[in-house]
Design a protein around this motif. Structure first.
Motif, short mmCIF file in Angstrom:
data_model
loop_
_atom_site.label_atom_id
_atom_site.label_comp_id
_atom_site.label_asym_id
_atom_site.label_seq_id
_atom_site.Cartn_x
_atom_site.Cartn_y
_atom_site.Cartn_z
N LEU A 250 0.93 -1.28 -0.02
CA LEU A 250 -0.08 -0.06 -0.18
C LEU A 250 1.02 1.38 0.07
O LEU A 250 1.81 1.23 0.79
N PRO A 251 0.25 2.33 -0.74
CA PRO A 251 1.25 3.57 -0.77
C PRO A 251 1.14 4.34 0.55
O PRO A 251 0.12 3.90 1.53
N PRO A 252 2.12 5.14 1.17
CA PRO A 252 1.87 5.98 2.30
C PRO A 252 0.72 6.84 2.06
O PRO A 252 0.09 7.20 1.04
N ALA A 253 -0.04 6.79 3.36
CA ALA A 253 -1.44 7.37 3.44
C ALA A 253 -1.17 8.85 2.83
O ALA A 253 -2.04 9.32 2.49
N TYR A 254 -0.04 9.31 3.50
CA TYR A 254 -0.04 10.91 3.18
C TYR A 254 1.69 11.12 3.10
O TYR A 254 2.30 10.82 4.03
N GLU A 255 2.10 11.81 1.85
CA GLU A 255 3.32 12.11 1.97
C GLU A 255 3.49 13.60 1.90
O GLU A 255 4.30 14.20 2.65
N GLY A 256 2.84 14.27 0.87
CA GLY A 256 2.71 15.92 1.24
C GLY A 256 3.93 16.38 0.56
O GLY A 256 5.05 15.59 0.11
N PRO A 257 4.00 17.68 0.49
CA PRO A 257 5.10 18.28 -0.14
C PRO A 257 6.32 18.69 0.75
O PRO A 257 6.20 18.25 2.07
N TYR A 258 7.42 19.04 0.18
CA TYR A 258 8.53 19.33 0.86
C TYR A 258 8.56 20.70 1.40
O TYR A 258 8.24 21.77 0.91
N THR A 259 9.10 20.94 2.66
CA THR A 259 9.31 22.21 3.25
C THR A 259 10.37 22.22 4.03
O THR A 259 10.88 21.29 4.45
N ILE A 260 10.90 23.57 4.41
CA ILE A 260 11.88 23.76 5.13
C ILE A 260 11.71 24.68 6.34
O ILE A 260 11.14 25.60 5.99
N GLU A 261 11.84 24.17 7.45
CA GLU A 261 11.36 25.22 8.82
C GLU A 261 12.52 25.15 9.52
O GLU A 261 13.49 24.28 9.69
N TYR A 270 11.56 18.97 5.98
CA TYR A 270 10.39 17.89 5.85
C TYR A 270 9.62 17.61 4.77
O TYR A 270 9.83 18.37 3.66
N GLN A 271 9.10 16.47 4.92
CA GLN A 271 8.32 16.21 3.69
C GLN A 271 6.98 15.76 4.46
O GLN A 271 6.76 14.76 5.34
N GLY A 272 5.76 16.22 3.94
CA GLY A 272 4.35 16.05 4.44
C GLY A 272 4.08 16.74 5.80
O GLY A 272 3.13 16.26 6.47
N ARG A 273 4.69 17.89 6.13
CA ARG A 273 4.52 18.35 7.47
C ARG A 273 3.51 19.31 7.32
O ARG A 273 3.67 20.54 6.31
N ASP A 274 2.57 19.52 8.14
CA ASP A 274 1.52 20.45 7.99
C ASP A 274 0.79 20.27 9.52
O ASP A 274 1.14 19.91 10.27
N THR A 275 -0.19 21.32 9.73
CA THR A 275 -1.04 21.26 10.73
C THR A 275 -1.64 20.27 11.41
O THR A 275 -2.04 19.70 12.65
N GLN A 276 -1.71 18.97 10.44
CA GLN A 276 -2.25 17.46 10.69
C GLN A 276 -1.30 16.60 10.76
O GLN A 276 -1.67 15.60 11.46
N HIS A 277 -0.24 16.71 10.16
CA HIS A 277 1.03 15.79 10.20
C HIS A 277 2.12 16.30 10.55
O HIS A 277 2.61 17.38 10.30
N HIS A 278 2.87 15.56 11.35
CA HIS A 278 4.48 15.85 11.70
C HIS A 278 5.12 15.92 10.43
O HIS A 278 6.22 16.72 10.41
N GLY A 279 5.11 14.97 9.78
CA GLY A 279 5.97 14.88 8.43
C GLY A 279 7.11 13.96 8.66
O GLY A 279 7.41 13.65 9.94
N TYR A 280 8.16 13.66 7.74
CA TYR A 280 9.19 13.16 7.94
C TYR A 280 10.31 14.05 7.98
O TYR A 280 10.37 14.90 7.07
N ASN A 281 11.13 14.10 9.01
CA ASN A 281 12.38 14.97 9.11
C ASN A 281 13.43 14.41 8.35
O ASN A 281 14.02 13.32 8.83
N ALA A 283 16.22 15.97 6.66
CA ALA A 283 17.62 16.30 6.93
C ALA A 283 17.63 17.45 7.59
O ALA A 283 16.64 18.50 8.00
N ARG A 284 18.99 17.79 8.23
CA ARG A 284 19.23 19.16 8.90
C ARG A 284 20.01 20.09 8.15
O ARG A 284 20.96 19.46 7.58
N ILE A 285 19.64 20.93 8.08
CA ILE A 285 20.51 22.07 7.15
C ILE A 285 21.12 23.05 8.24
O ILE A 285 20.40 23.98 9.09
N GLU A 294 16.04 33.33 0.10
CA GLU A 294 15.34 32.62 -1.13
C GLU A 294 15.98 31.33 -1.39
O GLU A 294 15.34 30.44 -2.13
N LEU A 295 17.07 30.94 -0.74
CA LEU A 295 17.82 29.75 -1.11
C LEU A 295 17.02 28.35 -0.54
O LEU A 295 16.76 27.48 -1.08
N LEU A 296 16.17 28.76 0.77
CA LEU A 296 15.25 27.62 1.18
C LEU A 296 14.21 27.30 0.33
O LEU A 296 13.89 26.36 0.05
#
Length: 311
Positions: A250-261, A270-281, A283-285, A294-296
């Motif tokens: 089965l595919p992951p239930a939610y992957e979501g977009p990439y973000t840097i915070e 992160y991937q899939g991080r939003d108000t409802q999901h912690h998402g995948y951490n 890498a550390r930048i 603007e690089l981020l």
């Protein structure tokens, strides 16, 4: 051709007195069996004279075999011999299957006992770590104090814990399949593979304690209770593995977009991080030019564009 024979139980009979003693025969419900000409055109099977002991033993064996085969068709017995078998070989085969089923039953009891012994608080820390890694998790940090797991794997892991009983304890503990590749096959290749799961379940329920129908088994119209139980055992094991493969695909239930915070004194990808999901951490930048924020955005735009192109 149907074979007709005298019905009833057989016994040894002493019917005719001679000058040497008695002439003995075989008796079926009061009727003395007429013996073929090879015995001297007489009703007697043997004479009670010195040297006749072997004849008496042979007659006893014929009586025992006749009585043990009550209810069995003569042609069926003849066909059994044509197949290169005897009642003894059939009994041995049945006993072997029953012994295997008993061994499986005892193994299942031992597995249940082992499972109960591993339940908290009795389950060791190392066993829990092993189960965590088997589910796709890992440990990090200088003292290996931080446990991480992709969110999709974590949700699956938590669902299994919530359900209580796993499909297979060896899988839960990250052990190899004890049956190897035995069940890496199609359903139709299993015992009674032409039956659907429902048909097999109904057949096992209706036939698990039926009397053994040897005549029907030889004719191919019946299955022994042991055969039903063996097919059911194989089907359950096959279904357990098939379900696990289906869940893994089965595919992951939610992957979501990439973000840097912001993350501590640096940033995290992160991937899939939003108000409802912690998402995948992911890498550390640690070093970002504060004069070029603007690089981020450029990094996340590039990653999201690649993800969209793959999909």
């Amino acid at each position: 051709m149907t074979t007709n024979h005298t019905q009833g139980l057989m016994k040894l009979s002493a019917r005719e007195k001679t000058q040497n003693g008695y002439k003995h025969g075989l008796d079926i419900d009061g009727q003395l069996v007429r013996v073929a000409d090879v015995y001297g055109s007489t009703n007697a099977m043997w004479d009670s004279v010195p040297g006749a002991a072997e004849g008496e033993v042979n007659a006893r064996r014929l009586v025992a075999c006749w009585n043990a085969c009550q209810g069995l068709d003569t042609e069926m017995l003849e066909n059994l011999l044509l197949l290169g078998e005897t009642l003894l070989t059939r009994f041995k085969a049945r006993d072997a299957v029953e012994q295997q089923l008993e061994a499986d039953r005892l193994q299942a009891i031992d597995q249940v006992k082992a499972l109960k012994s591993l339940q908290p608080p009795g389950k060791s820390d190392e066993a829990l770590r092993k189960a965590w890694r088997a589910a796709g998790g890992d440990f990090h940090g200088p003292n290996i104090e931080t446990g991480t797991m992709p969110e999709a794997d974590l949700l699956t892991f938590l669902r299994r814990l919530a359900h209580g009983t796993p499909g297979a304890q060896w899988r839960q503990d990250g052990e190899p399949d004890p049956h190897g590749t035995r069940y890496d096959c199609e359903r139709a290749e299993l015992a009674m593979g032409s039956l659907t799961d429902d048909e097999l379940a109904n057949g096992a329920f209706m036939n698990y304690d039926r009397p053994l129908n040897i005549e029907g088994i030889i004719a191919g119209t019946h299955q022994s209770p042991i055969a039903w139980m063996t097919a059911t055992k194989d089907r359950i094991r096959w279904l357990s593995r098939a379900l696990d493969k289906a869940l893994a695909a089965l595919p992951p239930a939610y992957e979501g977009p990439y973000t840097i915070e912001h993350h501590g004194d640096a940033f995290a990808l992160y991937q899939g991080r939003d108000t409802q999901h912690h998402g995948y951490n992911l890498a550390r930048i640690s070093e970002v030019d504060p004069n070029r924020p603007e690089l981020l955005q450029l990094i996340t735009n590039g990653l999201n564009a690649q993800a969209a192109a793959r999909n």
